[in-house]
Scaffold this motif. Structure first.
Motif, PDB file in Angstrom:
ATOM      1  N   ASN A 408      -3.686   0.754   3.556  1.00  0.00           N
ATOM      2  CA  ASN A 408      -3.143   2.092   3.328  1.00  0.00           C
ATOM      3  C   ASN A 408      -2.484   2.236   1.963  1.00  0.00           C
ATOM      4  O   ASN A 408      -1.697   3.161   1.748  1.00  0.00           O
ATOM      5  N   VAL A 409      -2.797   1.314   1.060  1.00  0.00           N
ATOM      6  CA  VAL A 409      -2.294   1.382  -0.309  1.00  0.00           C
ATOM      7  C   VAL A 409      -3.472   1.181  -1.258  1.00  0.00           C
ATOM      8  O   VAL A 409      -4.242   0.232  -1.106  1.00  0.00           O
ATOM      9  N   VAL A 410      -3.641   2.094  -2.222  1.00  0.00           N
ATOM     10  CA  VAL A 410      -4.740   1.987  -3.181  1.00  0.00           C
ATOM     11  C   VAL A 410      -4.496   0.778  -4.076  1.00  0.00           C
ATOM     12  O   VAL A 410      -3.451   0.693  -4.732  1.00  0.00           O
ATOM     13  N   PRO A 411      -5.417  -0.180  -4.113  1.00  0.00           N
ATOM     14  CA  PRO A 411      -5.162  -1.404  -4.894  1.00  0.00           C
ATOM     15  C   PRO A 411      -5.281  -1.163  -6.395  1.00  0.00           C
ATOM     16  O   PRO A 411      -6.144  -0.410  -6.852  1.00  0.00           O
ATOM     17  N   LEU A 412      -4.409  -1.807  -7.153  1.00  0.00           N
ATOM     18  CA  LEU A 412      -4.494  -1.816  -8.612  1.00  0.00           C
ATOM     19  C   LEU A 412      -5.451  -2.937  -9.009  1.00  0.00           C
ATOM     20  O   LEU A 412      -5.220  -4.101  -8.692  1.00  0.00           O
ATOM     21  N   ARG A 413      -6.547  -2.598  -9.687  1.00  0.00           N
ATOM     22  CA  ARG A 413      -7.577  -3.585 -10.017  1.00  0.00           C
ATOM     23  C   ARG A 413      -7.378  -4.223 -11.391  1.00  0.00           C
ATOM     24  O   ARG A 413      -7.702  -5.382 -11.594  1.00  0.00           O
ATOM     25  N   ALA A 414      -6.868  -3.458 -12.358  1.00  0.00           N
ATOM     26  CA  ALA A 414      -6.697  -3.999 -13.709  1.00  0.00           C
ATOM     27  C   ALA A 414      -5.714  -3.120 -14.469  1.00  0.00           C
ATOM     28  O   ALA A 414      -5.424  -1.986 -14.062  1.00  0.00           O
ATOM     29  N   PHE A 415      -5.187  -3.658 -15.592  1.00  0.00           N
ATOM     30  CA  PHE A 415      -4.295  -2.858 -16.434  1.00  0.00           C
ATOM     31  C   PHE A 415      -4.500  -3.254 -17.887  1.00  0.00           C
ATOM     32  O   PHE A 415      -5.091  -4.299 -18.197  1.00  0.00           O
ATOM     33  N   TYR A 416      -3.995  -2.412 -18.780  1.00  0.00           N
ATOM     34  CA  TYR A 416      -4.169  -2.617 -20.221  1.00  0.00           C
ATOM     35  C   TYR A 416      -2.941  -2.077 -20.937  1.00  0.00           C
ATOM     36  O   TYR A 416      -2.392  -1.029 -20.554  1.00  0.00           O
ATOM     37  N   TYR A 417      -2.519  -2.792 -21.970  1.00  0.00           N
ATOM     38  CA  TYR A 417      -1.364  -2.351 -22.753  1.00  0.00           C
ATOM     39  C   TYR A 417      -1.669  -2.536 -24.234  1.00  0.00           C
ATOM     40  O   TYR A 417      -2.132  -3.595 -24.672  1.00  0.00           O
ATOM     41  N   SER A 418      -1.431  -1.500 -25.004  1.00  0.00           N
ATOM     42  CA  SER A 418      -1.412  -1.598 -26.454  1.00  0.00           C
ATOM     43  C   SER A 418      -0.326  -0.660 -26.957  1.00  0.00           C
ATOM     44  O   SER A 418       0.327   0.026 -26.167  1.00  0.00           O
ATOM     45  N   ILE A 457      -3.646  11.187   9.169  1.00  0.00           N
ATOM     46  CA  ILE A 457      -3.460  10.970   7.736  1.00  0.00           C
ATOM     47  C   ILE A 457      -1.992  10.696   7.428  1.00  0.00           C
ATOM     48  O   ILE A 457      -1.649   9.796   6.640  1.00  0.00           O
ATOM     49  N   ALA A 458      -1.103  11.455   8.069  1.00  0.00           N
ATOM     50  CA  ALA A 458       0.338  11.236   7.861  1.00  0.00           C
ATOM     51  C   ALA A 458       0.743   9.840   8.311  1.00  0.00           C
ATOM     52  O   ALA A 458       1.518   9.148   7.632  1.00  0.00           O
ATOM     53  N   LEU A 459       0.211   9.405   9.453  1.00  0.00           N
ATOM     54  CA  LEU A 459       0.554   8.078   9.962  1.00  0.00           C
ATOM     55  C   LEU A 459       0.033   6.986   9.034  1.00  0.00           C
ATOM     56  O   LEU A 459       0.712   5.994   8.763  1.00  0.00           O
ATOM     57  N   ALA A 460      -1.191   7.178   8.502  1.00  0.00           N
ATOM     58  CA  ALA A 460      -1.754   6.183   7.587  1.00  0.00           C
ATOM     59  C   ALA A 460      -0.923   6.099   6.309  1.00  0.00           C
ATOM     60  O   ALA A 460      -0.619   5.001   5.816  1.00  0.00           O
ATOM     61  N   ALA A 461      -0.542   7.249   5.759  1.00  0.00           N
ATOM     62  CA  ALA A 461       0.295   7.247   4.558  1.00  0.00           C
ATOM     63  C   ALA A 461       1.657   6.612   4.843  1.00  0.00           C
ATOM     64  O   ALA A 461       2.206   5.882   4.011  1.00  0.00           O
ATOM     65  N   GLY A 462       2.198   6.886   6.029  1.00  0.00           N
ATOM     66  CA  GLY A 462       3.473   6.271   6.400  1.00  0.00           C
ATOM     67  C   GLY A 462       3.367   4.757   6.507  1.00  0.00           C
ATOM     68  O   GLY A 462       4.275   4.026   6.109  1.00  0.00           O
ATOM     69  N   ARG A 463       2.241   4.272   7.043  1.00  0.00           N
ATOM     70  CA  ARG A 463       2.053   2.820   7.132  1.00  0.00           C
ATOM     71  C   ARG A 463       2.009   2.199   5.732  1.00  0.00           C
ATOM     72  O   ARG A 463       2.562   1.122   5.500  1.00  0.00           O
ATOM     73  N   GLY A 464       1.305   2.870   4.818  1.00  0.00           N
ATOM     74  CA  GLY A 464       1.256   2.355   3.454  1.00  0.00           C
ATOM     75  C   GLY A 464       2.630   2.312   2.809  1.00  0.00           C
ATOM     76  O   GLY A 464       2.990   1.339   2.135  1.00  0.00           O
ATOM     77  N   LEU A 465       3.408   3.375   3.032  1.00  0.00           N
ATOM     78  CA  LEU A 465       4.763   3.421   2.472  1.00  0.00           C
ATOM     79  C   LEU A 465       5.648   2.355   3.113  1.00  0.00           C
ATOM     80  O   LEU A 465       6.467   1.719   2.431  1.00  0.00           O
ATOM     81  N   ALA A 466       5.489   2.135   4.429  1.00  0.00           N
ATOM     82  CA  ALA A 466       6.277   1.104   5.104  1.00  0.00           C
ATOM     83  C   ALA A 466       5.935  -0.282   4.567  1.00  0.00           C
ATOM     84  O   ALA A 466       6.818  -1.137   4.426  1.00  0.00           O
ATOM     85  N   THR A 470       8.816  -2.695   3.074  1.00  0.00           N
ATOM     86  CA  THR A 470       9.243  -3.863   3.840  1.00  0.00           C
ATOM     87  C   THR A 470       8.614  -5.170   3.363  1.00  0.00           C
ATOM     88  O   THR A 470       9.248  -6.217   3.414  1.00  0.00           O
ATOM     89  N   VAL A 471       7.364  -5.136   2.915  1.00  0.00           N
ATOM     90  CA  VAL A 471       6.663  -6.357   2.516  1.00  0.00           C
ATOM     91  C   VAL A 471       6.671  -6.532   1.001  1.00  0.00           C
ATOM     92  O   VAL A 471       7.103  -7.564   0.479  1.00  0.00           O
ATOM     93  N   ALA A 472       6.205  -5.513   0.282  1.00  0.00           N
ATOM     94  CA  ALA A 472       6.121  -5.621  -1.172  1.00  0.00           C
ATOM     95  C   ALA A 472       7.457  -5.374  -1.859  1.00  0.00           C
ATOM     96  O   ALA A 472       7.610  -5.718  -3.041  1.00  0.00           O
ATOM     97  N   LYS A 473       8.418  -4.759  -1.149  1.00  0.00           N
ATOM     98  CA  LYS A 473       9.731  -4.433  -1.719  1.00  0.00           C
ATOM     99  C   LYS A 473       9.584  -3.567  -2.971  1.00  0.00           C
ATOM    100  O   LYS A 473      10.245  -3.778  -3.993  1.00  0.00           O
ATOM    101  N   VAL A 474       8.711  -2.570  -2.873  1.00  0.00           N
ATOM    102  CA  VAL A 474       8.422  -1.678  -3.996  1.00  0.00           C
ATOM    103  C   VAL A 474       8.791  -0.256  -3.606  1.00  0.00           C
ATOM    104  O   VAL A 474       8.399   0.219  -2.528  1.00  0.00           O
ATOM    105  N   VAL A 475       9.544   0.425  -4.449  1.00  0.00           N
ATOM    106  CA  VAL A 475       9.821   1.852  -4.263  1.00  0.00           C
ATOM    107  C   VAL A 475       8.632   2.644  -4.801  1.00  0.00           C
ATOM    108  O   VAL A 475       8.204   2.418  -5.935  1.00  0.00           O
ATOM    109  N   HIS A 476       8.091   3.531  -3.992  1.00  0.00           N
ATOM    110  CA  HIS A 476       6.932   4.310  -4.452  1.00  0.00           C
ATOM    111  C   HIS A 476       7.338   5.209  -5.610  1.00  0.00           C
ATOM    112  O   HIS A 476       6.764   5.152  -6.695  1.00  0.00           O
TER     113      HIS A 476
END
Length: 666
Positions: A408-418, A457-466, A470-476
């Motif tokens: 329920n969380v869109v994965p980050l596949r890659a990033f770039y910085y310049s 859809i609301a429940l799925a989004a809530g699961r991703g936010l949870a 709780t696991v990733a310790k990340v504020v959306h």
């Protein structure tokens, strides 16, 4: 008398045997059901008493004589894993099979083709995979088949044309590939293959269905979609339209041969040109030798391409075709794309900048593009703006976000910085966002988003936010409808995106110019400039209100100018006009259904608890998810008890990215 008495005895025995046969229990079906449940992980709601008749079990329906099981309906019952073979296929009298909205996986058992009396098959919103068994074509009594929102692959079998009684076929949101077979069934009124990997032209018998039935297949054309392009170009016309091939050699034969003097002149000219070329070559060689002998007198020119902020020496240039993502500069720093999961992707920064780009949306953090690479792969590139942290801080934050793994969380596949570019690469979700689905065109031909889909859809989004909390310790930090994408790893709903980016913007967060995001913003964030777990809960509560009311948080039609969505809902509820809060489309769609309205009221209470002004008064997101799950469980139990045979229901219009309404499917 003795003979008459014996005849009477035989008659009574026969009558007793017949009566006993009419009330006999379906022992073989009972054994098959117990075998199925014993080999399948399931939730606590399925409690079948082996000593009782299967006709009394939850989700099981028998015929009038209680001789056979004719329907098995276990939607949303927590079934997990593959469907065990040689279990359900033994229910010889089965007419309705509904296992939708579970977590069933693996291939569809081939022996299901033995259910020759099956009329309705509902397996949508599971994780089934593999190809469709060829034996499905033997289910000739089938009326409705819904296999949408799974992971089926391979081609769509042409043998489905044998299902001549079919009225509805739903194969959307899968991984089917190849061309669509010419399924010519006159009685079929609903058809949907959207969001697959199909290609080629749409067969003529299926062109009567709307474009939404085929949406999300990039390589489909014809019919309700744009016309197909010719692969071979038309031959160019002849330069001389009136000249025949027979005339060409005749005309050429009339030309005079060159004279001897002309030939000598041409030869002399060619010799002079050759001598001149040799002379120039000799001069170049002499000058080159002199330069090698003399030391360089002028300093070396500096590189025109800037180095990367991290000290990398690799550089590259961009062309005008890269302007959408690369910024249109004459050159960019080539800090390589940093991939997660050991570089599973076969593209680099140059491939990304060369890709054809289409703007998906412009938000408070930057612009998102749909990028189609040369090999056909599609990704989403987010080009951040106003990033206020150093490369080191940026890299540390990205590494943390790259470890987030949840359906329920869109994965980050890659990033770039310049120095001038900060890019993020995500998976592409062809079904789009919740905002587009909820607030898209509300014309007469629109199929509204029904309540069952909204709460899932609301429940799925809530699961991703949870999971983030709780696991990733990340504020959306940026919860809103446009950041809930549909059609991901969870077949029941969506996935949250754009999470954990607020720390990249420092004190410039949240951007005050983003009117759409302002409606979701918790009151305290405007002062502290720092999102928290509790402010995420507030934003999620606004999202729930948006699903209930059908109104965007920044919508000006909320009555008083400047009033936000939570205050507007509070004012209406305070006047005891609770029903006036709910979306008009939603009430029209689920009218005559008191259970649905009761669920809406319960979710409204959850939402109002989330949007409390004092942060400590708001529940934690995991408690919100638990409350929504309880509402959904109660609704599923009530729906399963009241389901009727769908063959008596009239079919509706073919839908878009969502599956058919739950009110019409067991």
């Amino acid at each position: 008398m003795g003979v008459a008495f014996r005849v009477l005895q035989v008659f009574l025995v026969v009558v007793c045997c017949l009566a006993r046969g009419f009330v006999s229990e379906p022992t073989e079906d009972k054994a098959a059901l117990l075998d199925f449940l014993g080999r399948t992980r399931h939730g606590r709601r399925i409690q079948w008493n082996s000593s009782a008749s299967p006709c009394e079990w939850r989700g099981v329906t028998c015929d009038a004589n209680r001789n056979q099981v004719v329907a098995l309906r276990l939607p949303g019952s927590g079934l997990v894993g593959p469907i065990p073979p040689n279990t359900l296929s033994r229910l010889s009298g089965l007419r309705v099979l509904s296992l939708r909205s579970n977590r069933l996986s693996g291939e569809l058992p081939a022996d299901l083709a033995n259910l020759s009396l099956l009329r309705s098959l509902y397996l949508q919103r599971n994780r089934l995979s593999g190809e469709l068994p060829a034996g499905v074509a033997r289910l000739t009594r089938m009326l409705r088949m819904d296999l949408s929102a799974n992971n089926f692959s391979g081609s769509i079998p042409f043998a489905l044309s044998n299902l001549t009684r079919l009225t509805g076929l739903f194969l959307g949101n899968n991984n089917f590939s190849g061309s669509i077979p010419s399924i010519d069934i006159p009685g079929m009124v609903e058809f949907n293959v959207s969001n697959n990997r199909l290609n080629g032209s749409i067969p003529e018998p299926l062109q009567r269905f709307p474009a939404s039935s085929f949406a999300g297949n990039l390589d489909l054309c014809g019919g309700p979609l744009p016309p197909c392009k010719n692969f071979f170009p038309s031959p160019a016309p002849s330069p001389g339209g009136e000249e025949t091939p027979a005339q060409v050699p005749a005309d050429r034969g009339k030309k005079k041969k060159l004279s001897t003097a002309s030939i000598i002149a041409i030869s002399v000219a060619c010799g002079a040109v050759l001598l001149l070329a040799l002379l120039l070559l000799l001069i170049c060689l002499v000058l080159r030798r002199r330069r090698r002998r003399e030391p360089a007198k002028s300093p070396k020119r500096a590189s025109a391409i800037p180095r990367s902020g991290g000290g990398a020496a690799e550089t590259a240039t961009t062309s005008s075709s890269k302007d959408d993502i690369g910024g249109g500069r004459a050159g960019v720093e080539k800090n390589k794309l940093v991939f997660f999961e050991n570089r599973l992707y076969g593209f680099d920064l140059e491939d990304l900048l060369r890709a054809s780009a289409e703007v998906l949306g412009k938000g408070s953090m930057g612009t998102s593009y749909k990028a189609v690479l040369e090999d056909g792969m599609t990704v989403v590139v987010k080009r951040l703006k106003d990033v206020a942290v150093s490369k080191r801080e940026y890299d540390v934050q990205m590494e943390a976000l790259g470890k987030v793994k949840n359906d329920n969380v869109v994965p980050l596949r890659a990033f770039y910085y310049s120095k001038d570019e900060k890019l993020l690469v995500y998976d592409y979700f062809p079904a789009g966002s919740l905002s587009a689905l909820l607030h898209g065109s509300r014309g007469s031909g629109r199929t509204p988003l029904d309540w069952d889909n909204r709460i899932r859809i609301a429940l799925a989004a809530g699961r991703g936010l949870a999971y983030l909390h709780t696991v990733a310790k990340v504020v959306h930090g940026n919860v809103k409808a446009s950041n809930v994408l549909l059609g991901g790893g969870d077949p029941d709903g969506g996935a949250v995106s754009d999470y954990g980016l607020a720390p990249l913007f420092g004190t410039a967060w949240p951007p005050t110019r983003a009117a759409a995001a302002a409606g979701y913003k918790a009151p305290e964030v405007a002062e502290t400039r720092r999102p928290t777990f509790k402010s995420d809960v507030y934003s999620f509560g606004v999202l729930l209100l948006e699903l209930l009311t059908g109104k965007a948080p920044n919508q000006a039609s909320l009555g008083e100018e400047g009033i936000d969505l939570p205050r507007w809902v509070q004012s209406v509820v305070r006047e005891e006009w609770t029903a006036e809060v709910f979306d008009v489309e939603l009430m029209r769609y689920d009218n005559n259904n008191g259970d649905k309205e009761e669920e809406m009221v319960q979710v409204l209470q959850v939402a109002m608890a989330c949007v409390q002004t004092v942060p400590d008064s708001r529940p934690d997101i995991q408690d919100v998810v638990r409350m929504l799950q309880e509402v959904l469980n109660r609704g599923a139990t009530a729906a399963a008890a009241e389901e009727d045979d769908p063959s008596s229901k009239a079919g509706g219009a073919s839908g878009g990215p969502s599956t058919p309404p739950a009110a019409a499917t067991p």
